[in-house]
Write a protein that holds these residues in place. Structure first.
Motif, PDB file in Angstrom:
ATOM      1  N   GLY A  97     -36.556  76.849  86.913  1.00 14.98           N
ATOM      2  CA  GLY A  97     -35.426  77.416  86.195  1.00 14.98           C
ATOM      3  C   GLY A  97     -34.924  76.402  85.176  1.00 14.98           C
ATOM      4  N   THR A  98     -34.455  76.877  84.036  1.00 12.20           N
ATOM      5  CA  THR A  98     -34.018  75.980  82.971  1.00 12.20           C
ATOM      6  C   THR A  98     -32.678  76.430  82.414  1.00 12.20           C
ATOM      7  N   VAL A  99     -31.756  75.480  82.313  1.00 15.67           N
ATOM      8  CA  VAL A  99     -30.464  75.703  81.674  1.00 15.67           C
ATOM      9  C   VAL A  99     -30.371  74.807  80.446  1.00 15.67           C
ATOM     10  N   LYS A 100     -29.869  75.362  79.354  1.00 13.66           N
ATOM     11  CA  LYS A 100     -29.683  74.600  78.120  1.00 13.66           C
ATOM     12  C   LYS A 100     -28.195  74.386  77.879  1.00 13.66           C
ATOM     13  N   VAL A 101     -27.836  73.148  77.555  1.00 14.06           N
ATOM     14  CA  VAL A 101     -26.457  72.799  77.208  1.00 14.06           C
ATOM     15  C   VAL A 101     -26.306  72.916  75.694  1.00 14.06           C
ATOM     16  N   VAL A 102     -25.438  73.821  75.255  1.00 15.75           N
ATOM     17  CA  VAL A 102     -25.283  74.094  73.820  1.00 15.75           C
ATOM     18  C   VAL A 102     -23.915  73.580  73.362  1.00 15.75           C
ATOM     19  N   GLU A 133     -39.643  61.378  80.437  1.00 16.02           N
ATOM     20  CA  GLU A 133     -40.409  62.251  81.322  1.00 16.02           C
ATOM     21  C   GLU A 133     -41.502  63.029  80.599  1.00 16.02           C
ATOM     22  N   THR A 134     -41.360  63.213  79.294  1.00 18.57           N
ATOM     23  CA  THR A 134     -42.383  63.911  78.511  1.00 18.57           C
ATOM     24  C   THR A 134     -42.207  63.583  77.042  1.00 18.57           C
ATOM     25  N   ASP A 135     -43.293  63.695  76.279  1.00 19.70           N
ATOM     26  CA  ASP A 135     -43.241  63.360  74.858  1.00 19.70           C
ATOM     27  C   ASP A 135     -42.395  64.355  74.072  1.00 19.70           C
ATOM     28  N   HIS A 136     -42.553  65.628  74.384  1.00 18.39           N
ATOM     29  CA  HIS A 136     -41.881  66.646  73.582  1.00 18.39           C
ATOM     30  C   HIS A 136     -41.618  67.894  74.415  1.00 18.39           C
ATOM     31  N   VAL A 137     -40.682  68.689  73.930  1.00 12.90           N
ATOM     32  CA  VAL A 137     -40.354  69.972  74.534  1.00 12.90           C
ATOM     33  C   VAL A 137     -40.205  70.990  73.422  1.00 12.90           C
ATOM     34  N   PHE A 138     -40.884  72.113  73.542  1.00 10.57           N
ATOM     35  CA  PHE A 138     -40.736  73.212  72.597  1.00 10.57           C
ATOM     36  C   PHE A 138     -39.936  74.330  73.259  1.00 10.57           C
ATOM     37  N   GLN A 139     -38.978  74.880  72.517  1.00  8.04           N
ATOM     38  CA  GLN A 139     -38.278  76.079  72.967  1.00  8.04           C
ATOM     39  C   GLN A 139     -38.495  77.182  71.949  1.00  8.04           C
ATOM     40  N   VAL A 254     -29.996  62.436  74.861  1.00  5.38           N
ATOM     41  CA  VAL A 254     -30.585  63.255  75.913  1.00  5.38           C
ATOM     42  C   VAL A 254     -30.940  64.625  75.338  1.00  5.38           C
ATOM     43  N   ARG A 255     -31.964  65.207  75.858  1.00  3.61           N
ATOM     44  CA  ARG A 255     -32.348  66.557  75.468  1.00  3.61           C
ATOM     45  C   ARG A 255     -31.523  67.554  76.281  1.00  3.61           C
ATOM     46  N   PRO A 256     -31.146  68.671  75.658  1.00  6.00           N
ATOM     47  CA  PRO A 256     -30.131  69.548  76.277  1.00  6.00           C
ATOM     48  C   PRO A 256     -30.670  70.510  77.321  1.00  6.00           C
ATOM     49  N   PHE A 257     -31.647  70.058  78.116  1.00  4.39           N
ATOM     50  CA  PHE A 257     -32.244  70.946  79.112  1.00  4.39           C
ATOM     51  C   PHE A 257     -32.115  70.338  80.498  1.00  4.39           C
TER      52      PHE A 257
END
Length: 398
Positions: A97-102, A133-139, A254-257
């Motif tokens: 499950g993924t939550v995004k902070v906007v 934890e990872t190079d990149h994230v695509f949404q 930080v990435r918003p996920f």
């Protein structure tokens, strides 16, 4: 696995047409039990969802006020209950499950939104969403006409007004295949509408390493910055590059996920779903239940045999309780004797017990009466052991 939660089964013609094909609700019972207990544990006290621990004696006085404000923001201002409930549900149902902070740059407030797992693309060996934890994230971002107009008004995207409708990023997963199949069956066309009438963007969160322009030393270490790149899959155009200004308490970007994986895998980012964990037990339970019903049907209405040259017409003389049927010689009509073994019913209880052992979601978590054959000491010990397993699952949310 999703079908087992939703109680959907393929039509069956075995052992005969219209045979019993009931999906025993094992998977939804366990999943909803886990979800309800996790949410109940988080929001048991709405005033203390967040707990502030003072670092020293001088912080004790202010800690209560800070705690009160943070809980008000989370529960009342952000309305986090519904988001958390959906987040936990999808984490159990899909494994991740993924939550995004906007953040809202104008008001300074934040909002939370659940991102469907099919809209997140990460390397298969990622450990999480953050830069370490990872190079990149695509949404994958879906936009309606109004959403696109709002983006235009922001004035930060290049050539976004030329963005065409339709999905140009070709990727197919099991969820999309299921949605497409449902649309075909129902004729609703929701999947087709999304691919045809929505606008698609890709937002990429990545770490970029660079050397300052004024650096003349080739051996100097590179610096890094977290970037957000917005891409139009249709035409492969870069619409925007911006620095990620969302930082934590240490000042690091930080990435918003935020991800939730209740049952992690060792060799893959995506976790195991609860329906996947109990899949084999669900299949065996369905088979045992439907076998029991079919055997009962056969015992109640056994097939009959009659001489082909006799005067008995089976199309006219359908047997009903208390009916009388004229035949020349009743001894010529023979019915198959079917004995239903009560072991079938006991097998169903056995499969439920196996699933409860596997997940730790015993009858106590389900709100059912425990087995009366157990002593009080055995029931307490079993409850304590189950709470330890559930506590481990609960801690993965922190």
């Amino acid at each position: 696995d999703i079908n087992s939660y939703e109680g959907k089964k393929k039509p069956t013609i075995f052992p005969w047409k219209n045979a019993s094909n009931f999906p025993v609700p094992l998977t939804p019972t366990l999943l909803d039990t886990a979800q309800a207990n996790i949410i109940g544990s988080i929001y048991a006290d709405p005033n203390r969802v967040i707990r502030v621990k003072p670092n020293g004696t001088e912080d004790i006085k202010d800690s209560k006020g800070v705690e009160s404000v943070l809980n008000w923001q989370l529960v009342d201002d952000i309305k986090s209950f519904d988001i958390t409930d959906k987040w936990v549900h999808l984490g159990l149902k899909h494994g991740t499950g993924t939550v995004k902070v906007v953040p809202d740059n104008e008001t300074g407030k934040i909002s939370l939104e659940v991102v469907p797992i099919e809209n997140i693309i990460v390397p298969i060996d990622a450990q999480g969403y953050q830069g370490n934890e990872t190079d990149h994230v695509f949404q994958e971002v879906l936009l309606s006409d109004n959403d696109l107009e709002d983006r235009k008004l922001m004035g930060v995207y290049d050539d976004i007004e030329d963005l065409p409708k339709g999905k140009k990023l070709e990727s197919t997963n099991s969820l999309e295949q299921m949605q497409q199949a449902r649309d075909t069956i129902s004729g609703s066309g929701v999947y087709s509408k999304r691919r045809r009438d929505m606008y698609y963007l890709l937002e990429c969160y990545l770490t970029y390493y660079y050397k300052p322009k004024d650096s003349k030393d080739d051996s100097a270490p590179k610096q890094k910055v977290e970037l957000i790149c917005t891409i139009a899959p249709a035409g492969n155009r870069l619409l925007r590059i911006a620095e990620n200004t969302l930082v934590n308490s240490s000042g690091d970007a930080v990435r918003p996920f935020v991800d939730l994986r209740p049952y992690e895998r060792e060799d893959c980012f995506y976790g195991r779903s609860l329906p996947e964990i109990v899949r084999k037990i669900q299949e065996e339970l369905d088979y045992a239940h439907n076998q029991n019903i079919n055997a009962a049907d056969k015992a109640i209405s056994p097939p009959g045999f009659y001489p082909s040259n006799g005067d008995f017409d089976p199309e006219i003389n359908q047997l009903v309780p208390g009916g009388f049927y004229p035949v020349s010689n009743p001894r010529d009509i023979v019915f198959q004797q079917v004995a239903v073994n009560p072991i079938f019913e006991r097998q169903e209880d056995r499969y439920w017990d196996l699933a409860e052992r596997l997940t730790g979601l015993t009858e106590l978590f389900q709100g059912r009466q425990p087995d009366r054959s157990n002593t009080l000491g055995e029931a307490v010990l079993r409850n304590n052991r189950a709470e330890i397993r559930f506590g481990t699952l609960f801690e993965r949310l922190n």
